[in-house]
Structures are given as structure tokens and as C-alpha cells.
Scaffold this motif. Structure first.
Motif, PDB file in Angstrom:
ATOM      1  N   VAL A 126       1.542   1.631  -3.683  1.00  0.00           N
ATOM      2  CA  VAL A 126       0.346   2.060  -4.425  1.00  0.00           C
ATOM      3  C   VAL A 126       0.025   3.525  -4.109  1.00  0.00           C
ATOM      4  CG1 VAL A 126      -2.144   1.694  -4.696  1.00  0.00           C
ATOM      5  CG2 VAL A 126      -0.600  -0.278  -4.626  1.00  0.00           C
ATOM      6  N   LYS A 127       0.118   3.874  -2.817  1.00  0.00           N
ATOM      7  CA  LYS A 127      -0.197   5.269  -2.450  1.00  0.00           C
ATOM      8  C   LYS A 127       0.825   6.242  -3.049  1.00  0.00           C
ATOM      9  CE  LYS A 127      -2.667   4.078   1.787  1.00  0.00           C
ATOM     10  NZ  LYS A 127      -2.578   3.890   3.241  1.00  0.00           N
ATOM     11  N   SER A 128       2.039   5.730  -3.360  1.00  0.00           N
ATOM     12  CA  SER A 128       3.055   6.626  -3.929  1.00  0.00           C
ATOM     13  C   SER A 128       2.905   6.731  -5.447  1.00  0.00           C
ATOM     14  CB  SER A 128       4.447   6.112  -3.579  1.00  0.00           C
ATOM     15  OG  SER A 128       4.757   4.983  -4.383  1.00  0.00           O
ATOM     16  N   GLY A 129       1.918   6.021  -6.006  1.00  0.00           N
ATOM     17  CA  GLY A 129       1.631   6.193  -7.429  1.00  0.00           C
ATOM     18  C   GLY A 129       1.880   4.970  -8.287  1.00  0.00           C
ATOM     19  N   GLU A 130       2.489   3.914  -7.726  1.00  0.00           N
ATOM     20  CA  GLU A 130       2.685   2.700  -8.525  1.00  0.00           C
ATOM     21  C   GLU A 130       1.315   2.027  -8.732  1.00  0.00           C
ATOM     22  OE1 GLU A 130       5.476   2.099  -9.783  1.00  0.00           O
ATOM     23  OE2 GLU A 130       7.092   2.656  -8.422  1.00  0.00           O
ATOM     24  N   GLY A 131       1.119   1.410  -9.865  1.00  0.00           N
ATOM     25  CA  GLY A 131      -0.106   0.645 -10.070  1.00  0.00           C
ATOM     26  C   GLY A 131      -0.059  -0.621  -9.204  1.00  0.00           C
ATOM     27  N   GLU A 132      -1.229  -1.245  -8.982  1.00  0.00           N
ATOM     28  CA  GLU A 132      -1.248  -2.435  -8.118  1.00  0.00           C
ATOM     29  C   GLU A 132      -0.412  -3.565  -8.716  1.00  0.00           C
ATOM     30  OE1 GLU A 132      -5.006  -3.568  -6.493  1.00  0.00           O
ATOM     31  OE2 GLU A 132      -5.442  -1.535  -5.794  1.00  0.00           O
ATOM     32  N   TRP A 160       0.817  -1.227   0.000  1.00  0.00           N
ATOM     33  CA  TRP A 160       0.000   0.000   0.000  1.00  0.00           C
ATOM     34  C   TRP A 160       0.843   1.266   0.000  1.00  0.00           C
ATOM     35  CZ3 TRP A 160      -4.455  -0.066  -2.019  1.00  0.00           C
ATOM     36  CH2 TRP A 160      -5.236  -1.234  -1.967  1.00  0.00           C
ATOM     37  N   ARG A 177      12.816   3.956   0.190  1.00  0.00           N
ATOM     38  CA  ARG A 177      11.859   4.723  -0.640  1.00  0.00           C
ATOM     39  C   ARG A 177      10.979   5.661   0.162  1.00  0.00           C
ATOM     40  NH1 ARG A 177       9.709   1.753  -6.029  1.00  0.00           N
ATOM     41  NH2 ARG A 177       8.347   3.567  -6.074  1.00  0.00           N
ATOM     42  N   LYS A 231       2.161  -3.287 -10.718  1.00  0.00           N
ATOM     43  CA  LYS A 231       3.590  -2.928 -10.620  1.00  0.00           C
ATOM     44  C   LYS A 231       4.076  -3.171  -9.186  1.00  0.00           C
ATOM     45  CE  LYS A 231       7.470  -1.442 -12.115  1.00  0.00           C
ATOM     46  NZ  LYS A 231       8.045  -0.163 -11.862  1.00  0.00           N
TER      47      LYS A 231
END
Ligand SMILES: Nc1nc2c(ncn2[C@@H]2O[C@H](COP(=O)(O)OP(=O)(O)OP(=O)(O)O)[C@@H](O)[C@H]2O)c(=O)[nH]1
Ligand SMILES: [Mg+2]
Length: 249
Positions: free
Chosen positions: A166-172, A163, A194, A174
Motif C-alpha cells: 500500500v505504501k508503494s502505491g498499490e490500492g488496498e 502495508w 519488490r 489490489k
């Protein structure tokens, strides 16, 4: 009606499995379709503090209702309750133990919902499935609880990374790809590099799950016990202090 022609229905078609004597009984409750239930009620991801505290409150009520539960351990939408080896609850009838635990836990969950989600309507009735296991020795019960806690750690470390990505902009997809085949130390490193996040500083309730057990009330003249909830390692140190929960009664 004792010898009526209907007697055969009971004699030939009703089966009762009685759980083996001299075994610790573990009743494991697991929320049904809680993935959907948590989405419907917009639980915070990956851990919703209110939802976990609600589960702990239900577990506390279970220990109060069933005096033969000696300890319980919970994580996410599940809780395991350990009944003492000599329990005669429903004459150890498996069906009655399962249905009673499941319905009690569900009722507590619904009754306490408003306390933990005051501004959120309960829009779907929760329900919990139950499975039962029997263990002949406390040592194996401790190993069972340690196994569940180790699963909690693995799952929580994964979902925390997932999460955050995902919250940082990666797709699920990815995020899943990035985490594929990573070791625990890689995930700790990823969080640190990161997101400057130290996994060990995450709340203990998320990392270690919750343990509910009885403890003697200090300074009480008569023997009074209450239920404590702790978020600790259920390793040798814990058992050295709490082995009394397995004392033969
Ligand atoms: N967002 C969020 N979801 C949670 C939380 N606790 C439990 N869940 C959800 O509940 C699921 C529990 O896992 P499972 O028991 O494997 O999934 P399930 O959908 O209940 O499936 P069944 O138990 O097989 O019916 C998690 O995957 C989450 O989707 C929480 O604190 N926050
Ligand atoms: Mg579930």
C-alpha cells in the motif's frame, strides 16, 4: 437480615462459577475495537513500537500485581496471562478474576499512556475484553502459547507485506489480491524482490511478539525476582531454560 424475605435474591439468582482445581488458568485480554482506537491515535502501520511497549509495560505491572501469574505472552492488542494451577485468587471465581484483570490492565494502560505517547492526547478510553481458559497440564499451556505465537507470525508477515504494498502505491484491494493464497515463503520472496527487505531482519518484537516472565536477579543474596520481557521463539529451547515457571509451589 439473615433469614429475611430478601435472602432468595442471592440464593436463587446469583451464580458463581469456580474454575476447576488443578488447572492452569489462562486469562486472555484483547483490546476492544482497537482497529478504530489505533486509527484515532494514528498508530504507525503495521506495528507501532510505542503501542507495543506500552502493552508490555502493562503486562509487567500485571505480573507485579498478581504473584500467581507465572508467564504472559502478548502481541498487537492482546495479552495472555497464565496463572499457576494452585492459585486461590478470588477462590477461583471466574467473574472476579475476569473483572479484576480487565480493570487492572485498563487502568495500567491509561496511567502509562503519557510515558509512551508524551505528545499524543488519549482521546478515547481504551477497554479490554477478557476470556478465560483452563488447561490441566503445562504441556498444553506451552502449546497454547506456541499457537498464539504462530498466529502472530502469520498475521505480522501478512500485514508487513500488505502495508509495504500500500505504501508503494498499490490500492488496498489490489494489495489484498496480490497476497491472496500466498504461502509464507512467497511473502518473504515478495518483500525481498519488490522492496529488498529481509523479513527476518524486522524487529523481533514485531515478528515474535513479547513474553513476560519472572527471572531471578543475578548476584542477589536473598531470593529476588524481577520481570523480564523477551521477544523469542517459545519453542523447546525456550522451555528448556524456563521450565521453572511451571514448578509446583
Ligand atoms: N496501526 C497499528 N494498529 C494496531 C497495532 N496494534 C494493534 N493494532 C490494531 O488493532 C487490531 C487488533 O486486532 P483485533 O483485536 O482483531 O481487532 P479489534 O478492532 O480490536 O476487534 P475486537 O478485538 O473484536 O474488538 C489490528 O487489526 C490493528 O488494526 C499497531 O501497532 N499499529
Ligand atoms: Mg482487539
Amino acid at each position: 437480615m439473615a433469614n429475611s424475605k430478601y435472602e432468595y435474591v442471592k440464593r436463587e439468582f446469583e451464580f458463581h462459577r469456580h474454575l476447576p482445581a488443578s488447572n492452569w488458568i489462562v486469562v486472555r485480554i484483547d483490546g476492544c475495537h482497537f482497529h478504530r482506537f489505533s486509527e484515532l491515535h494514528a498508530f504507525e502501520k503495521p506495528n507501532d513500537d510505542r503501542a507495543l511497549r506500552l502493552m508490555n509495560a502493562c503486562a509487567t505491572s500485571m505480573l507485579e500485581k498478581f504473584p500467581d501469574i507465572v508467564i504472559a505472552y502478548g502481541v498487537s492488542d492482546e495479552y495472555s496471562f497464565v496463572f499457576q494451577e494452585k492459585t486461590e485468587l478470588y477462590q477461583r471465581d471466574e467473574r472476579l478474576i475476569i473483572s479484576s484483570c480487565s480493570s487492572c490492565f485498563t487502568s495500567f494502560y491509561m496511567m502509562k499512556w503519557k510515558e509512551y505517547f508524551p505528545s499524543k492526547e488519549l482521546v478515547q478510553p481504551p477497554h479490554f475484553q477478557v476470556e478465560v481458559s483452563c488447561y490441566p497440564e503445562p504441556r498444553i499451556v506451552c502449546d497454547y502459547l506456541s499457537r498464539r505465537q504462530s498466529e502472530c507470525h502469520n498475521r505480522n508477515q501478512y500485514t508487513t507485506c500488505f502495508w509495504m504494498l500500500v505504501k508503494s502505491g498499490e490500492g488496498e484491494n489490489k494489495a489484498k489480491e496480490i497476497l491472496k493464497d500466498t504461502l509464507p515463503k512467497d511473502k518473504n520472496e515478495l518483500l525481498f524482490q519488490r522492496f529488498q527487505m529481509n523479513y527476518n531482519n524486522e524487529p523481533a518484537m514485531f515478528r515474535k511478539g513479547s513474553c513476560a516472565y519472572r527471572q531471578k536477579v543475578e548476584a542477589s543474596e536473598d531470593e529476588r525476582w524481577d520481570v523480564a520481557v523477551a521477544h523469542v521463539d517459545m519453542g523447546p529451547h525456550f522451555w528448556a531454560k524456563h521450565s521453572y515457571v511451571f514448578d509446583r509451589r
